[in-house]
Write an enzyme that holds these catalytic residues in place. Structure first.
Site, short mmCIF file in Angstrom:
data_model
loop_
_atom_site.label_atom_id
_atom_site.label_comp_id
_atom_site.label_asym_id
_atom_site.label_seq_id
_atom_site.Cartn_x
_atom_site.Cartn_y
_atom_site.Cartn_z
CB THR A 307 -0.86 0.07 1.28
OG1 THR A 307 0.00 0.35 2.39
CG2 THR A 307 -1.60 -1.23 1.49
CG ASP A 308 1.57 5.84 -1.06
OD1 ASP A 308 2.59 5.83 -0.33
OD2 ASP A 308 1.42 6.69 -1.95
CE1 TYR A 309 5.84 7.16 5.41
CE2 TYR A 309 3.89 7.64 6.69
CZ TYR A 309 5.26 7.58 6.58
OH TYR A 309 6.06 7.94 7.62
#
Ligand code: BGC
Length: 794
Positions: A307-309
């Protein structure tokens, strides 16, 4: 011309797998049957049976908690790129609760962390260590949009290769690049990380970068795993505001956003990153459609999805999950294998398994994709293979890397304007240069944003240093900063602050006036004025959107004062986005766009200003006249009332698609970029007036360098289909070639088109061609082309 040849990709034996027209790039994203392309690593293919047996054995030994630990990605403390920091990560690694870590470079630092995983956990599974190696690790190449402006796939590949070599000695085996989000709104700060507005160019650049980072063996100690990001639609954030919603038609999504990602799967990219945005009502990080139906089932992706942050946590404010636990359930079941920073998988997956909301088999599958990558990286053979101080000392910032960075930088500059051949600076005619502007001697800004472990204090060569090195004692450089690019000095900010009476602002005004005076006096005693103006590097990149595209601070005011001196003026722009350059276009003699040019930027700019290298970059993104034209891009639709600025009867044009207060046309078109030399295009020759279903159309044009300099030209090919079951854009890039010409040299440039190049998503989202009339354009920019026609027959 004194052209020093620097090591090029060709000299280094790099080959690219993309042809001039990439017929296969866009095929079969939706409807066409295909065989999944395996991740292209020879290393693991040879050993697949052995790998499977090893991983089966390992998974059989793992507790559920250890399995979930593999799905967790933590951030270390170096270059933190988001809001949340966990200072417990070392303890968590020891307890087997971390599968990967990023923001933790350095051969020794990485080794210390790896030791925790290998020597202190029950099963000793090594960590993957990642970092955002976007345009260089320590030798920083031009900002990604600048690399795209080279239109040179070998240059992009070389940049990624050098970055991988440096990173893979310095403790890193995974990069979060390339970013392949297609962009159309320069207000969005992350256009600087993109390859611009065109799907063909973006796709080609993304593939070149994946090839550069990964090579053909992930276990080699000079390659790293790449990440296709951000999947998908992030580049169309509404109003250019970062993290904002994307609402895009199915046709547009598959035509412009998906192709680079599909091409990266085919190129064997090891990992995918989800996007932050809400895409048509479903946040990308919780989208089963994207992460499973498309990516795994349709495209056959075999790597893992990160996932992104904290993007899983963000499903809650998006209004897609009730709470963190619900968010973890949605994202995991959708197909997100690894949780970046958010710690929701380690927090909730075990409970969700106990409640029957997540299956342990699915957890096993995700763990397997991650362990496979650890195997392919060679980490089970030697977990410390990427931590090699001696190799790091040899590789990092070595002379070859620096020369390569200089070469790619000078190829990335776009000469937007050059009246009266103001450039190159004629050494025999000038004794002095006034060098003015906040970016003329700013080491900090040279390497732009997302510059990984790049040094901002000592290493970067500024324009002042570059010009001094190039001209020595022959030409005097009179330097004055002269202006500021800081927002604090924007008129509106000053006025707002005056309301609460801040004396600092008045002092600021006084010091600005002093700086301006210095600039004027430097200019008065010089033969030519070179201004290095633009945006502070932090004004683009993540979370750095702007509503204005004008040059910030008092740069404009200083340019206006300098203009009064009546001397030749050159503007070098450093910025991560297209700016509103209307005043400069009308008032300055020459404009060179240099993006953020990287560690060797000052030398590269001196190479170009002095004429040692003739500029060859072309715009990968349209430059609007003003922010009000945004979104503006070359491959727009025609509308039912297209405006014709050349119609002598302008009354006829009133009820047409146009503005009352601006031309429709951009300031500088996509593909625009001048050279010091002059290229003459002969007539187009087509092998036939028709193209049959199994046939090929050969198009050629004679291009001659009729100017005095050697130089490179990017020959661009566009098509337009007149009628379609879905309306067609007025132009679409279908091929390009960057070719070197000696002065006086002519070459015949040929392209081959097949029906596959003309396929599109037809009505009903059926991929294929439609018979009919086509225009074919070849030229030096999207708005400077010659036209021929042909017919595609059934
Ligand atoms: C960015 C990603 C980046 C990640 C890790 C995020 O905020 O959107 O592009 O890879 O941080 O640094």
């Amino acid at each position: 011309m004194n052209k020093k040849l620097l090591p090029s990709a060709i000299a280094l034996g790099i080959s690219l797998s993309l042809p001039a027209t990439a017929a296969t790039m866009f095929r079969d994203t939706i409807n066409v049957e295909r065989t999944p392309a395996p991740v292209s690593q020879t290393h693991w293919q040879d050993n697949k049976a052995e790998m499977d047996a090893f991983i089966d054995g390992l998974i059989a030994k793992m507790t559920l908690k250890e399995k979930i630990g593999q799905l967790d990605l933590q951030s270390g403390f170096r270059n933190v790129t988001g809001p949340f920091i966990n200072d417990e990560y070392e303890a968590q690694i020891r307890s087997g609760q971390v599968g990967a870590i990023f923001n933790a470079y350095g051969a020794d630092f990485g080794r210390a962390l790896q030791k925790l995983a290998v020597e202190e956990t029950r099963l000793g599974i090594p960590l993957i260590v990642g970092h955002d190696i976007i345009h260089g690790h320590k030798t920083i190449f031009p900002q990604s949009i600048g690399e795209a402006a080279t239109w040179d796939l070998e240059a992009a590949k070389l940049s990624a290769q050098v970055a991988a070599k440096e990173a893979a000695a310095d403790g890193i085996m995974w990069t979060f690049a390339p970013m392949a989000d297609l962009v159309r709104d320069p207000r969005w700060g992350r256009v600087s990380e993109s390859a611009g507005e065109d799907v063909f160019l973006s796709t080609a650049m993304a593939v070149a970068r994946v090839e550069g980072f990964q090579g053909d063996d992930l276990a080699a100690t000079d390659t790293v795993m790449a990440t296709a990001k951000h999947f998908v639609g992030y580049g169309l954030a509404q109003a250019g505001r970062d993290y904002h919603t994307t609402d895009v038609s199915e046709h547009e999504l598959w035509t412009t956003q998906m192709p680079p990602f599909k091409a990266m799967v085919d190129a064997g990219v090891a990992t995918f990153m989800t996007a932050f945005n809400d895409l048509n009502g479903v946040p990308a990080t919780g989208s089963q459609f994207l992460l499973t139906d498309v990516l795994r089932d349709q495209w056959g992706f075999e790597g893992f999805v990160v996932t992104d942050y904290t993007a899983i946590n963000e499903l809650v404010p998006h209004g897609y999950a009730r709470d963190d636990k619900h968010a973890a359930e949605i994202a995991f079941n959708a197909g997100a294998d690894m949780d970046m920073v958010g710690q929701l998988y380690t927090g909730y997956l075990a409970e969700l398994v106990a409640e029957g909301k997540v299956s342990e088999e699915k957890i096993d599958q995700s763990v397997r994709t991650i362990l496979e990558m650890k195997w392919r990286l060679g980490l089970f053979e030697d977990p410390y293979r990427y931590n090699d101080e001696a190799r790091a000392a040899r590789e990092i910032l070595n002379a070859d890397n620096l020369e390569a960075a200089r070469d790619v930088a000078r190829k990335s500059f776009v000469l937007l304007k050059n009246d009266n051949q103001t450039l190159p600076l004629k050494q025999d005619e000038i004794d002095s240069i006034a060098l003015i502007g906040p970016l003329a001697d700013s080491k900090f800004d040279m390497i732009g944003n997302w510059a990984a472990a790049g040094d901002r204090k000592d290493q970067p060569v500024t324009v002042l240093e570059g010009l001094k090195a190039r001209f020595g004692r022959d030409v005097k450089i009179n330097y004055a900063q002269g202006a500021t690019y800081a927002y604090i000095n924007d008129k509106a900010t000053i006025e707002a602050s005056q309301g609460i009476g801040v004396p600092r602002i008045e002092e600021g005004h006084r010091s600005l006036a002093r700086d301006m005076k210095r600039a004027i006096s430097a200019a008065k005693k010089s033969d030519v004025i070179v201004m290095v103006m633009g945006e502070e590097q932090r004004m683009s990149g993540e979370a750095s959107s702007r509503v204005e595209l004008t040059l910030p601070g008092n740069q404009q005011a200083v340019m206006e004062e300098l203009k009064k001196l009546g001397k030749p003026m050159v503007l070098v722009v450093m910025s991560g986005r297209p700016n509103d350059l209307r005043w400069a276009d009308e008032n300055v003699d020459a404009i060179l766009h240099a993006w953020y040019p990287g560690t060797m930027g000052g030398h590269a700019i001196a190479d170009v200003l002095s004429g040692d290298y003739s500029p060859s970059g072309k715009l990968p993104m349209t430059f609007p006249r003003s922010v009000g034209q945004v979104p503006i891009f070359y491959n727009q639709k025609n509308t039912g009332r297209p405006f014709d600025a050349n119609n002598p009867n302008q009354r006829q044009e009133h009820y047409k698609s146009r503005y009352d207060d601006s031309p429709n046309t951009p300031l500088y078109a996509f593909g625009h970029g001048l050279s010091y030399t002059e290229f003459h295009y002969g007539e187009l020759t087509l092998s036939s007036e028709t193209l049959t279903p199994d046939g090929e159309l050969h198009v050629s044009v004679n291009v001659s360098n009729v100017g005095d300099y050697a130089g490179e030209e990017v020959i661009q090919l566009y098509t337009r289909q007149h009628v379609g079951s879905i309306t067609r854009p007025v132009k679409e890039l279908k091929g390009f070639q960057k070719v070197h010409f000696e002065s006086g040299e002519s070459k015949t440039i040929s392209f081959t088109l097949t029906p596959e190049d003309l396929a599109f998503y037809r009505a009903g989202m059926r991929w294929g061609t439609e018979a009919g009339e086509f225009d074919l354009f070849i030229g030096t920019a999207s708005d400077q082309v010659q036209k021929a026609t042909f017919t595609l027959i059934d």
